[in-house]
Design a protein around this motif. Structure first.
Motif, short mmCIF file in Angstrom:
data_model
loop_
_atom_site.label_atom_id
_atom_site.label_comp_id
_atom_site.label_asym_id
_atom_site.label_seq_id
_atom_site.Cartn_x
_atom_site.Cartn_y
_atom_site.Cartn_z
N HIS A 1 6.90 2.19 -1.29
CA HIS A 1 7.47 0.84 -1.34
C HIS A 1 8.88 0.78 -0.73
O HIS A 1 9.77 0.10 -1.25
CB HIS A 1 7.48 0.30 -2.77
CG HIS A 1 6.22 0.57 -3.52
ND1 HIS A 1 4.99 0.17 -3.05
CD2 HIS A 1 6.00 1.23 -4.69
CE1 HIS A 1 4.05 0.56 -3.91
NE2 HIS A 1 4.63 1.21 -4.89
N GLN A 2 9.05 1.53 0.36
CA GLN A 2 10.34 1.54 1.04
C GLN A 2 10.20 0.94 2.44
O GLN A 2 10.52 -0.21 2.65
CB GLN A 2 10.90 2.97 1.09
CG GLN A 2 11.14 3.60 -0.28
CD GLN A 2 12.15 2.82 -1.10
OE1 GLN A 2 13.15 2.31 -0.58
NE2 GLN A 2 11.90 2.70 -2.40
N THR A 3 9.71 1.73 3.39
CA THR A 3 9.63 1.26 4.78
C THR A 3 8.21 1.31 5.35
O THR A 3 8.02 1.04 6.54
CB THR A 3 10.55 2.12 5.67
OG1 THR A 3 10.15 3.49 5.58
CG2 THR A 3 12.01 1.97 5.23
N GLU A 4 7.22 1.63 4.50
CA GLU A 4 5.86 1.75 5.01
C GLU A 4 5.32 0.38 5.46
O GLU A 4 5.61 -0.64 4.84
CB GLU A 4 4.92 2.31 3.92
CG GLU A 4 5.21 3.74 3.52
CD GLU A 4 6.19 3.81 2.35
OE1 GLU A 4 6.20 4.84 1.67
OE2 GLU A 4 6.92 2.82 2.12
N PRO A 5 4.53 0.37 6.54
CA PRO A 5 3.90 -0.89 6.97
C PRO A 5 2.83 -1.31 5.96
O PRO A 5 2.18 -0.47 5.33
CB PRO A 5 3.27 -0.52 8.32
CG PRO A 5 3.06 0.96 8.25
CD PRO A 5 4.20 1.50 7.45
N GLY A 6 2.68 -2.61 5.82
CA GLY A 6 1.65 -3.13 4.91
C GLY A 6 1.99 -2.97 3.45
O GLY A 6 1.08 -2.98 2.61
N CYS A 7 3.28 -2.87 3.13
CA CYS A 7 3.69 -2.71 1.72
C CYS A 7 3.77 -4.08 1.06
O CYS A 7 4.60 -4.93 1.42
CB CYS A 7 5.05 -2.01 1.63
SG CYS A 7 5.68 -1.89 -0.07
N ALA A 8 2.91 -4.32 0.08
CA ALA A 8 2.87 -5.61 -0.61
C ALA A 8 4.13 -5.83 -1.46
O ALA A 8 4.56 -6.98 -1.64
CB ALA A 8 1.63 -5.69 -1.49
#
Length: 364
Positions: A286-293
């Motif tokens: 939940h930091q910089t990942e793509p697709g993080c809701a």
């Protein structure tokens, strides 16, 4: 509790959950006692036969206020403790790697926070997580309402707390006014046990005195420089309420570190856990990942950054403390095995030496 009048087992909180743990022999030989006070060198227990002191042996299982014990009628020695219906514990304060029991067999945990500078949503969330992990419904009581400048300030802070959990009871009171504290009556009925937690000086002992209509616990005045009270409660104790229930006051807890409390934290921040399940990657930080809701909800203003930061803090804290405690337990187990091995080796050597002496004596 007064030793001049005996309370019934029902008044002490006895119920089928505990009764089902008793065998026929124990009905004849044991007193069913509840721990009502805990001091450094002794505990005070209460049964339907009265109240008396016990000094647990050093190798006895850990005991805390609220526990039910089976005590031999003749010797007054603790036979065993009963399984707890609920238990509150924390990591021991300071650098000590251990778990400290706070209270057992509590029905309602009342989280006390004042409406002055002590008001802190993150601290309240911490207590809620502990309550939920113990499967006890939390109740938040906001004190010093009489010292607030206006009703709008009180209403605003009540709404902030209710936003943490819409189903949670939240009350604002003047701890000195018994009419205000009558709101707690539904939780103080016969056989029920309530416990208070909160920082030092927020008014826990004042609430205790007001509910009991006595000066059972000393209280201190408010320090003008930081709005914090001089909390003088020095031990945990169960007190009998006029409404029929039992009340526990605990010393101020300034440092409540979580251990093995992942379930409680997840339930307290259930909306964040639900969001995390929508992330593209199952191991999303939940930091910089793509697709993080979660990050998407933060960017949209749907998720409070303070709440998310506190969730991460509490999850990491309980994971670290739990791992540290597990590591300590493993080291203790290995050390115990080493001691047993050394003792066994010593016994074998001694036996071998004795055998040689015997053979020598027989030979001559």
């Amino acid at each position: 509790m007064s030793s001049s009048s005996h309370l019934s087992l029902q008044q002490l909180g006895w119920r089928p959950f505990f009764q089902q743990q008793i065998n026929l022999d124990e009905y004849d030989t044991c007193l069913f006692c509840r721990v009502v006070e805990q001091h450094r060198s002794k505990i005070v227990v209460e049964s339907d036969q009265g109240q008396f002191d016990i000094r647990p042996s050093n190798n006895a299982d850990p005991i805390c206020v609220g526990d039910w014990l089976l005590i031999n009628k003749t010797t007054k020695i603790i036979e065993r403790s009963l399984e707890r219906q609920s238990v509150f514990q924390r990591k021991s304060p300071g650098s000590k790697v251990d778990t400290q029991l706070i209270a057992a067999n509590i029905d309602h945990l009342i989280i006390v926070s004042s409406l002055n500078q002590d008001f802190n949503l993150s601290r309240i969330e911490r207590y809620i997580a502990v309550a939920k992990d113990a499967m006890v419904d939390p109740i938040v009581v906001l004190t010093k309402a009489d010292l607030c400048e206006n009703n709008e300030e009180v209403t605003n802070k009540i709404h902030q707390v209710q936003d943490l959990d819409a189903m949670m009871v939240t009350l604002a009171v003047n701890a000195l006014a018994y009419s205000d504290l009558e709101q707690l009556t539904p939780y103080c009925k016969l056989g029920q046990t309530i416990a208070f937690v909160g920082s030092s000086g927020v008014g826990k002992s004042t609430i205790v005195n007001t509910l009991l209509q006595t000066e059972s616990m000393k209280t201190g005045s408010i320090r003008e420089d930081d709005d914090k009270g001089r909390h003088t409660t020095t031990h945990r104790a169960l007190k009998s309420l006029p409404q029929g229930g039992l009340l526990m006051d605990t010393p101020g807890i300034r440092e409540l570190q979580l251990t093995e409390c992942e379930t409680g934290v997840n339930e307290t921040f259930s909306e964040i856990v639900a969001l995390a399940k929508q992330c593209r990657f199952s191991d999303c930080s939940h930091q910089t990942e793509p697709g993080c809701a979660v990050q998407r909800s933060l960017a949209n203003g749907e998720l409070d950054p303070r709440r998310f930061n506190n969730f991460q803090k509490l999850i990491k804290e309980q994971a670290f403390n739990s791992a540290t405690l597990a590591e300590r337990k493993e080291k203790d187990r290995n050390f115990g095995k080493l001691i047993n091995a050394v003792q066994n080796e010593s016994r074998l050597r001694k036996k071998a030496s004795n055998d040689i002496v015997v053979k020598f004596q027989i030979h001559f």
